[in-house]
Structure formats: structure tokens, C-alpha cells
Scaffold this motif. Structure first.
Motif, PDB file in Angstrom:
ATOM      1  N   GLY A  28       0.779  -1.227   0.000  1.00 55.58           N
ATOM      2  CA  GLY A  28       0.000   0.000   0.000  1.00 55.58           C
ATOM      3  C   GLY A  28       0.817   1.287   0.000  1.00 55.58           C
ATOM      4  O   GLY A  28       0.260   2.361  -0.239  1.00 55.58           O
ATOM      5  N   TYR A  29       2.139   1.198   0.252  1.00 57.34           N
ATOM      6  CA  TYR A  29       2.911   2.432   0.394  1.00 57.34           C
ATOM      7  C   TYR A  29       3.101   3.142  -0.951  1.00 57.34           C
ATOM      8  O   TYR A  29       2.928   4.355  -1.048  1.00 57.34           O
ATOM      9  N   ALA A  30       3.448   2.381  -1.972  1.00 61.61           N
ATOM     10  CA  ALA A  30       3.637   2.982  -3.300  1.00 61.61           C
ATOM     11  C   ALA A  30       2.347   3.636  -3.777  1.00 61.61           C
ATOM     12  O   ALA A  30       2.362   4.715  -4.383  1.00 61.61           O
ATOM     13  N   GLN A  31       1.227   3.005  -3.493  1.00 61.26           N
ATOM     14  CA  GLN A  31      -0.063   3.560  -3.884  1.00 61.26           C
ATOM     15  C   GLN A  31      -0.353   4.839  -3.107  1.00 61.26           C
ATOM     16  O   GLN A  31      -0.922   5.799  -3.644  1.00 61.26           O
ATOM     17  N   LYS A  32       0.050   4.847  -1.834  1.00 59.00           N
ATOM     18  CA  LYS A  32      -0.126   6.042  -1.010  1.00 59.00           C
ATOM     19  C   LYS A  32       0.662   7.207  -1.603  1.00 59.00           C
ATOM     20  O   LYS A  32       0.170   8.349  -1.656  1.00 59.00           O
ATOM     21  N   LEU A  33       1.884   6.942  -2.052  1.00 59.02           N
ATOM     22  CA  LEU A  33       2.707   7.985  -2.682  1.00 59.02           C
ATOM     23  C   LEU A  33       2.031   8.514  -3.943  1.00 59.02           C
ATOM     24  O   LEU A  33       1.959   9.726  -4.164  1.00 59.02           O
ATOM     25  N   ALA A  34       1.542   7.588  -4.746  1.00 57.08           N
ATOM     26  CA  ALA A  34       0.900   7.977  -6.006  1.00 57.08           C
ATOM     27  C   ALA A  34      -0.387   8.763  -5.765  1.00 57.08           C
ATOM     28  O   ALA A  34      -0.650   9.773  -6.433  1.00 57.08           O
ATOM     29  N   ASP A  35      -1.180   8.322  -4.822  1.00 55.41           N
ATOM     30  CA  ASP A  35      -2.464   8.969  -4.546  1.00 55.41           C
ATOM     31  C   ASP A  35      -2.302  10.369  -3.945  1.00 55.41           C
ATOM     32  O   ASP A  35      -3.194  11.212  -4.080  1.00 55.41           O
ATOM     33  N   SER A  36      -1.198  10.600  -3.285  1.00 60.53           N
ATOM     34  CA  SER A  36      -0.992  11.889  -2.623  1.00 60.53           C
ATOM     35  C   SER A  36      -0.776  13.030  -3.605  1.00 60.53           C
ATOM     36  O   SER A  36      -1.012  14.202  -3.285  1.00 60.53           O
ATOM     37  N   ASN A  37      -0.287  12.692  -4.810  1.00 61.41           N
ATOM     38  CA  ASN A  37       0.068  13.716  -5.808  1.00 61.41           C
ATOM     39  C   ASN A  37       1.123  14.686  -5.301  1.00 61.41           C
ATOM     40  O   ASN A  37       1.290  15.772  -5.857  1.00 61.41           O
ATOM     41  N   TYR A  38       1.809  14.316  -4.226  1.00 59.92           N
ATOM     42  CA  TYR A  38       2.854  15.184  -3.672  1.00 59.92           C
ATOM     43  C   TYR A  38       4.153  15.041  -4.446  1.00 59.92           C
ATOM     44  O   TYR A  38       4.859  16.026  -4.682  1.00 59.92           O
ATOM     45  N   PHE A  39       4.451  13.821  -4.858  1.00 59.57           N
ATOM     46  CA  PHE A  39       5.659  13.585  -5.645  1.00 59.57           C
ATOM     47  C   PHE A  39       5.291  13.504  -7.126  1.00 59.57           C
ATOM     48  O   PHE A  39       4.251  12.952  -7.489  1.00 59.57           O
ATOM     49  N   ARG A  40       6.154  14.052  -7.965  1.00 64.24           N
ATOM     50  CA  ARG A  40       5.902  14.001  -9.398  1.00 64.24           C
ATOM     51  C   ARG A  40       5.817  12.552  -9.877  1.00 64.24           C
ATOM     52  O   ARG A  40       6.562  11.689  -9.417  1.00 64.24           O
ATOM     53  N   GLU A  41       4.939  12.304 -10.821  1.00 61.59           N
ATOM     54  CA  GLU A  41       4.737  10.952 -11.351  1.00 61.59           C
ATOM     55  C   GLU A  41       6.030  10.373 -11.916  1.00 61.59           C
ATOM     56  O   GLU A  41       6.266   9.168 -11.844  1.00 61.59           O
ATOM     57  N   TYR A  42       6.883  11.233 -12.441  1.00 63.09           N
ATOM     58  CA  TYR A  42       8.145  10.777 -13.032  1.00 63.09           C
ATOM     59  C   TYR A  42       9.010  10.058 -12.003  1.00 63.09           C
ATOM     60  O   TYR A  42       9.811   9.192 -12.341  1.00 63.09           O
ATOM     61  N   GLY A  43       8.819  10.405 -10.729  1.00 64.76           N
ATOM     62  CA  GLY A  43       9.612   9.784  -9.678  1.00 64.76           C
ATOM     63  C   GLY A  43       9.313   8.306  -9.506  1.00 64.76           C
ATOM     64  O   GLY A  43      10.108   7.578  -8.894  1.00 64.76           O
ATOM     65  N   ALA A  59      12.457  13.085  -4.823  1.00 65.86           N
ATOM     66  CA  ALA A  59      12.249  13.294  -3.387  1.00 65.86           C
ATOM     67  C   ALA A  59      13.162  14.377  -2.836  1.00 65.86           C
ATOM     68  O   ALA A  59      12.781  15.129  -1.933  1.00 65.86           O
ATOM     69  N   VAL A  60      14.380  14.476  -3.365  1.00 63.21           N
ATOM     70  CA  VAL A  60      15.308  15.525  -2.930  1.00 63.21           C
ATOM     71  C   VAL A  60      14.741  16.899  -3.263  1.00 63.21           C
ATOM     72  O   VAL A  60      14.873  17.852  -2.482  1.00 63.21           O
ATOM     73  N   GLU A  61      14.108  17.033  -4.422  1.00 62.09           N
ATOM     74  CA  GLU A  61      13.470  18.299  -4.783  1.00 62.09           C
ATOM     75  C   GLU A  61      12.419  18.675  -3.741  1.00 62.09           C
ATOM     76  O   GLU A  61      12.368  19.819  -3.272  1.00 62.09           O
ATOM     77  N   ASN A  62      11.579  17.711  -3.379  1.00 65.48           N
ATOM     78  CA  ASN A  62      10.551  17.961  -2.370  1.00 65.48           C
ATOM     79  C   ASN A  62      11.172  18.250  -1.006  1.00 65.48           C
ATOM     80  O   ASN A  62      10.715  19.141  -0.275  1.00 65.48           O
ATOM     81  N   TYR A  63      12.187  17.491  -0.676  1.00 65.42           N
ATOM     82  CA  TYR A  63      12.859  17.626   0.624  1.00 65.42           C
ATOM     83  C   TYR A  63      13.425  19.029   0.812  1.00 65.42           C
ATOM     84  O   TYR A  63      13.363  19.600   1.900  1.00 65.42           O
ATOM     85  N   ALA A  64      13.964  19.594  -0.261  1.00 67.45           N
ATOM     86  CA  ALA A  64      14.576  20.916  -0.179  1.00 67.45           C
ATOM     87  C   ALA A  64      13.553  22.047  -0.263  1.00 67.45           C
ATOM     88  O   ALA A  64      13.712  23.086   0.382  1.00 67.45           O
ATOM     89  N   GLU A  65      12.491  21.858  -1.039  1.00 67.95           N
ATOM     90  CA  GLU A  65      11.574  22.967  -1.304  1.00 67.95           C
ATOM     91  C   GLU A  65      10.382  23.032  -0.361  1.00 67.95           C
ATOM     92  O   GLU A  65       9.922  24.124  -0.017  1.00 67.95           O
ATOM     93  N   THR A  66       9.852  21.885   0.042  1.00 68.25           N
ATOM     94  CA  THR A  66       8.695  21.897   0.955  1.00 68.25           C
ATOM     95  C   THR A  66       8.913  20.898   2.100  1.00 68.25           C
ATOM     96  O   THR A  66       8.142  19.942   2.251  1.00 68.25           O
TER      97      THR A  66
END
Length: 257
Positions: free
Chosen positions: A186-201, A212-219
């Protein structure tokens, strides 16, 4: 004498090369594009400045086409790599990154035979960027899209995979833990459903780490709130928290350049 001079410069022990300190306007430009820079404790900021100077002078920057604001790009790209590795001893990335190539905009890669906005080539130890996409990444500081951070994260990952230091081993343990999270039900699906990380990731583990580094640094606040376990893994991999400055980092006495 020339051979000695070249070899010394290649391995960064060149006593003849005097590096200039960052000018006030340069520090201002870094602060404008990296809000975290102004918040750094004095010791960390001085450490950051020294490393930016080193990176900018030692990496080979190559510009193709009509690229504007070359010096500004050199500074901000150097700052991107250094802020990402500020908590690490191995910020030089000598095994993975020697050259930085910059085009004005989207370019055609003869190797992959398609157009790119940016890429990392481990074979040639080269990161390639499109200048307009770099600037777009800095224009919006909290959209979790930053080409410079993304491609430098690839170079850092390749560096750590090749090294045998304690720091590199800790980094590889982090990648293993991220992979284990993906395999958790369920974790990968949770990541996808959140729309927080870009789909390309979701392409593969390496791409996810760079995204994830982009997200880690910016938000970082949002990252920590929504995915605390993943946030903690990346914090240990980079030994630096973009949200909170540990006492051991802010009080660190740094001798190296």
C-alpha cells in the motif's frame, strides 16, 4: 612544471590557485533563490560559502549556444550542489561529476537520440542542463520542481554507490530502506495517490530519490507532515535537515574548504 601544476589542480591541491570569496551581490543572489541560505547559522553559512567557491572553480562549466547570465548560472548551480550536500563530507563528487554543460533551452541528446531538459551522464561524469528550465526551477521555490537539484541528486547517488566510506555506506542503506518502503503493501499507492511527488519519480528508485530531494529541499514541512518515515530516511542520507538545524551541525567547527 606544467605537468605538476596540472596534476595539482586536478586533485585540488593547487597552491598557486587563489579562490576569491563570494561578493555581497553573489550572496544576495544565493539568498534570493535559496530561502534556507539566509536562515543558516553563521558557521554553516561560512562553510556553505567556502564550498560554493570551491565547486564553482573546480568543476568545468561548458556553455553551448547563446546562454545568458553565465556567471549567475555558475553560482546558482554551485549553490544547488553544495546546499544539497552541506551535511556531507563528500561534497566534491570527484568520482561522479567533473563537467557541467548548459544549453539555452531544450537540447537534442545524440546519446539517447531525443530531446532533453536535463540529464546526468555517469559515463562522462557530466550533468547537462537547459538554462531556461534551471531558471524556472528557481522562480517558484515551493513547487517541488528544481532541475538543478534533481540532476545533482543523480550525481550524488552515483558517487555514493561507488565509494566505500562510512558516509557512502549509510547513503546506500537509505536507498535500501526507500526500496523496502516501496515494497511495503500500500505504500507505493499512497505515494501515487498523494500527488505530492511528481509521477516521473515512480519510474525507478534512482528517479524517485532525485524527485524526493526536490521535495525535501523545497517543501520540507509538508514532506515531514505527510511522509515522516521517508523524510527521516533522506535526512539521514544527506545528514542535513532543510527544516531544522541540529545543534551538532550549527555548532560544528569546520576546518576544510
Amino acid at each position: 612544471m606544467y605537468i605538476v601544476y596540472y596534476a595539482a589542480g586536478l586533485y585540488h591541491f593547487n597552491p598557486f590557485l587563489r579562490l576569491k570569496t563570494l561578493a555581497s551581490l553573489e550572496k544576495q543572489l544565493v539568498a534570493e533563490n535559496f530561502p534556507i541560505y539566509a536562515k543558516l547559522p553563521l558557521v554553516l553559512k561560512e562553510k556553505c560559502d567556502r564550498r560554493i567557491i570551491w565547486f564553482r572553480s573546480r568543476k568545468k562549466f561548458v556553455f553551448y549556444g547563446d546562454v545568458a547570465q553565465k556567471e549567475e548560472l555558475k553560482l546558482l548551480l554551485s549553490a544547488s550542489a553544495i546546499l544539497m550536500t552541506l551535511g556531507l563530507k563528500n561534497y566534491e563528487m570527484m568520482r561522479s561529476l567533473l563537467r557541467i554543460v548548459i544549453y539555452p533551452s531544450k537540447y537534442y541528446s545524440r546519446i539517447n537520440r531525443r530531446h532533453h531538459l536535463g540529464e546526468y551522464n555517469p559515463r562522462f561524469k557530466t550533468v547537462i542542463f537547459s538554462a531556461d528550465t534551471i531558471w524556472e526551477g528557481f522562480r517558484i521555490s515551493d513547487d517541488n520542481v528544481n532541475l538543478a537539484l534533481h540532476e545533482f541528486a543523480h550525481a550524488l547517488s552515483f558517487e555514493m554507490i561507488k565509494k566505500n566510506s562510512w558516509e557512502a555506506r549509510k547513503f546506500r542503506v537509505g536507498l535500501k530502506k526507500i526500496k523496502e518502503l516501496f515494497l511495503r503493501e500500500g505504500y507505493a499507492q499512497k505515494l501515487a495517490d498523494s500527488n505530492y511527488f511528481r509521477e516521473y519519480g515512480m519510474t525507478n528508485l534512482q528517479e524517485f530519490f532525485s524527485v524526493a530531494v526536490e521535495n525535501y529541499a523545497e517543501t520540507p514541512h509538508m514532506f515531514l507532515a505527510d511522509f515522516p518515515e521517508l523524510y527521516g530516511i533522506i535526512q539521514k542520507m544527506l545528514s542535513f535537515d532543510f527544516q531544522v538545524f541540529p545543534e551538532e551541525l550549527s555548532g560544528e567547527v569546520v576546518v576544510e574548504s
